[in-house]
Design a protein around this motif. Structure first.
Motif, mmCIF file in Angstrom:
data_model
loop_
_atom_site.group_PDB
_atom_site.id
_atom_site.type_symbol
_atom_site.label_atom_id
_atom_site.label_comp_id
_atom_site.label_asym_id
_atom_site.label_seq_id
_atom_site.Cartn_x
_atom_site.Cartn_y
_atom_site.Cartn_z
ATOM 1 N N GLY A 155 6.589 11.908 -5.856
ATOM 2 C CA GLY A 155 6.093 11.102 -4.758
ATOM 3 C C GLY A 155 7.220 10.413 -4.019
ATOM 4 O O GLY A 155 8.232 10.026 -4.609
ATOM 5 N N ASP A 156 7.054 10.257 -2.706
ATOM 6 C CA ASP A 156 8.116 9.708 -1.854
ATOM 7 C C ASP A 156 8.097 8.185 -1.873
ATOM 8 O O ASP A 156 7.892 7.516 -0.849
ATOM 9 N N THR A 157 8.342 7.635 -3.059
ATOM 10 C CA THR A 157 8.374 6.189 -3.244
ATOM 11 C C THR A 157 9.203 5.873 -4.472
ATOM 12 O O THR A 157 9.320 6.697 -5.396
ATOM 13 N N VAL A 210 10.918 4.128 0.668
ATOM 14 C CA VAL A 210 9.500 4.471 0.744
ATOM 15 C C VAL A 210 9.237 5.066 2.118
ATOM 16 O O VAL A 210 9.582 4.467 3.138
ATOM 17 N N ASN A 211 8.628 6.226 2.133
ATOM 18 C CA ASN A 211 8.256 6.901 3.376
ATOM 19 C C ASN A 211 6.933 6.323 3.862
ATOM 20 O O ASN A 211 5.901 6.451 3.201
ATOM 21 N N LEU A 212 6.946 5.687 5.043
ATOM 22 C CA LEU A 212 5.755 5.032 5.580
ATOM 23 C C LEU A 212 4.892 5.967 6.419
ATOM 24 O O LEU A 212 3.812 5.571 6.863
ATOM 25 N N ALA A 213 5.354 7.178 6.662
ATOM 26 C CA ALA A 213 4.676 8.080 7.593
ATOM 27 C C ALA A 213 3.734 9.049 6.906
ATOM 28 O O ALA A 213 3.265 9.998 7.529
ATOM 29 N N ARG A 214 3.423 8.833 5.650
ATOM 30 C CA ARG A 214 2.611 9.788 4.883
ATOM 31 C C ARG A 214 1.136 9.416 4.898
ATOM 32 O O ARG A 214 0.783 8.238 4.926
ATOM 33 N N PRO A 215 0.265 10.410 4.820
ATOM 34 C CA PRO A 215 -1.132 10.095 4.497
ATOM 35 C C PRO A 215 -1.230 9.672 3.036
ATOM 36 O O PRO A 215 -0.385 10.036 2.214
ATOM 37 N N TRP A 221 0.839 -1.205 0.000
ATOM 38 C CA TRP A 221 0.000 0.000 0.000
ATOM 39 C C TRP A 221 0.871 1.251 0.000
ATOM 40 O O TRP A 221 0.628 2.194 -0.740
ATOM 41 N N GLU A 222 1.880 1.255 0.874
ATOM 42 C CA GLU A 222 2.725 2.441 0.982
ATOM 43 C C GLU A 222 3.617 2.615 -0.248
ATOM 44 O O GLU A 222 3.902 3.742 -0.663
ATOM 45 N N ALA A 223 4.074 1.513 -0.823
ATOM 46 C CA ALA A 223 4.935 1.622 -2.006
ATOM 47 C C ALA A 223 4.201 2.282 -3.164
ATOM 48 O O ALA A 223 4.803 2.999 -3.965
ATOM 49 N N TYR A 224 2.897 2.048 -3.275
ATOM 50 C CA TYR A 224 2.107 2.638 -4.346
ATOM 51 C C TYR A 224 1.463 3.961 -3.942
ATOM 52 O O TYR A 224 0.593 4.464 -4.660
#
Length: 414
Positions: free
Chosen positions: A163-165, A175-180, A149-152
């Protein structure tokens, strides 16, 4: 999401397939705007009756919050409320603001909070309630593909226009996991792999399950423990990115008799590491000598490249696995559904006892077929893989409903 709206994103040379994003996602790879209501939990799962920390980006004088369980109901994300709506003053002096939300004595599942500004703007944020360890477990555990989910997620938090991925820029390896998530705030379709239709099926059939994020594997004592606790471990979506801990424990659980179901395609493809709120790495497990087909039974073949359409599965295994097709009216040679997006097929590393149940031959060109498969180990573990990304999403819903019913009847018992 219309398949015609999908667009390829350039990816690093080590990637076997580009990421998929909608044009709408690509146009919104920007920092959170003053007009948005956006939120993200600081963790991806919580236990009942604890406090969940939620970071909120919202410019409004008043904010209303309500929590929903995803799966039951008929709303866009198939949710039903588990709390009353709570309205609070919201005169923010900083950006973002962190608040605490009480997790109730709720059953394990996928939940989301809905945040509504005074003028009607809405944002959503998902979180998982994992089970209490002291409670008697149901036979089924469901793993949600939170890493994928976070990677996409194409949200750009640092404002550099990307985008931070790693799917947004070939030079990004984190990949930044802390994003909305991008509006409306739920995991993107390209990463979900049919999770919401599966949850609707699960609840519609009265199944009880414990739910986990990818992170939760770090809390499991061993694969033996998992196999003793649950009869069936279900990977409900596009489980592309897994840590060594997750791979090791899943393989160990299978080796101790745990049954496995893979509802989507392209599972256990990349090895990744997590440090704090970042995912690092991306090395194909097959390049590390651990091909995913040895565990899943099938492995990633290709994606649709914006060219190839959806194709039906053709039944091939009605005689070798008659239990699979009971009540469907399907026999060998019959067709059902329209599948694709990303597909899997058997490989030399597939367990020798792997049985082909259905195939969409040459769906993405010569030699690139989609295959639905099943195998059983010498220790009695039963493993089913759907072999296509959109197994729960597309046509012939009654047949898919019955096929899933048959799979669970076979695999949720030892």
């Amino acid at each position: 999401m219309s398949l015609l709206a999908l667009e390829a994103i350039r990816a690093p040379p080590t990637v076997a397939h580009p990421g998929l994003a909608t044009r709408a996602e690509l146009s919104r790879t920007s920092p959170i705007s003053q007009r948005e209501v956006a939120a993200a939990f600081t963790r991806r799962s919580y236990t009942p009756e604890t406090r969940a920390r939620l970071r909120v980006w919202a410019r409004t004088r008043r904010l209303t919050l309500r929590v929903f369980l995803s799966g039951p109901g008929n709303s866009r994300f198939n949710g039903e409320p588990v709390t009353e709506a709570h309205t609070r003053p919201w005169a923010v002096s900083s950006w973002p603001r962190t608040i605490s939300i009480k997790v109730g004595a709720w059953p394990s599942g996928l939940y989301f909070v809905r945040l509504t500004a005074r003028d009607g703007r809405v944002g959503l944020a998902p979180f998982i309630v994992r089970p209490r360890w002291g409670a008697t477990p149901p036979p089924i555990a469901v793993v949600l593909s939170t890493n994928t989910w976070e990677a996409y997620n194409f949200r750009d938090m640092n404002g550099d226009g990307t985008g931070d991925t790693w799917y947004a820029d070939r030079s990004i390896h984190v990949v930044n996991l802390a994003r909305p998530y991008l509006p409306p705030g739920m995991p993107p379709p390209a990463g979900r792999g049919g999770v919401f239709p599966f949850l609707r099926w699960l609840y519609g059939h009265g199944k009880s399950a414990d739910f986990f994020a990818d992170d939760d594997f770090a809390r499991f004592p061993s694969g033996r423990w998992l196999a003793a606790r649950y009869a069936l471990l279900v990977f409900a979506g596009h489980e592309e990115y897994v840590t060594p801990t997750e791979y090791d424990l899943t393989a160990s659980a299978r080796n101790h008799g745990e049954n496995l179901v893979f509802i989507s395609a392209n599972n256990f493809f990349y090895r990744v590491s997590r440090i704090d709120s970042r995912l690092f790495g991306r090395t194909r497990w097959r390049d590390l000598g651990r091909p995913e087909a040895a565990l899943v039974g099938v492995q990633y073949v290709d994606w649709w490249h914006g060219v190839f359409g959806m194709r039906p599965y053709v039944v091939t295994g009605a005689r070798v696995a008659p239990w699979m097709f009971t009540g469907t009216g399907l026999s060998n040679g019959d067709r059902f559904g329209r599948f694709g997006v990303e597909v899997d097929a058997r490989a030399p590393s597939s367990p020798p006892q792997t049985r082909l149940l259905a195939r969409a031959k040459d769906i993405f060109g010569p030699g690139k077929s989609a295959e639905m498969c099943y195998y059983r180990t010498s220790r009695g573990a039963k493993v089913f893989a759907a072999g296509v990304m959109n197994f729960t999403v597309h046509a012939d819903r009654l047949i898919i409903d019955k096929l899933l019913t048959n799979v669970f009847a076979k695999l949720e018992v030892r």
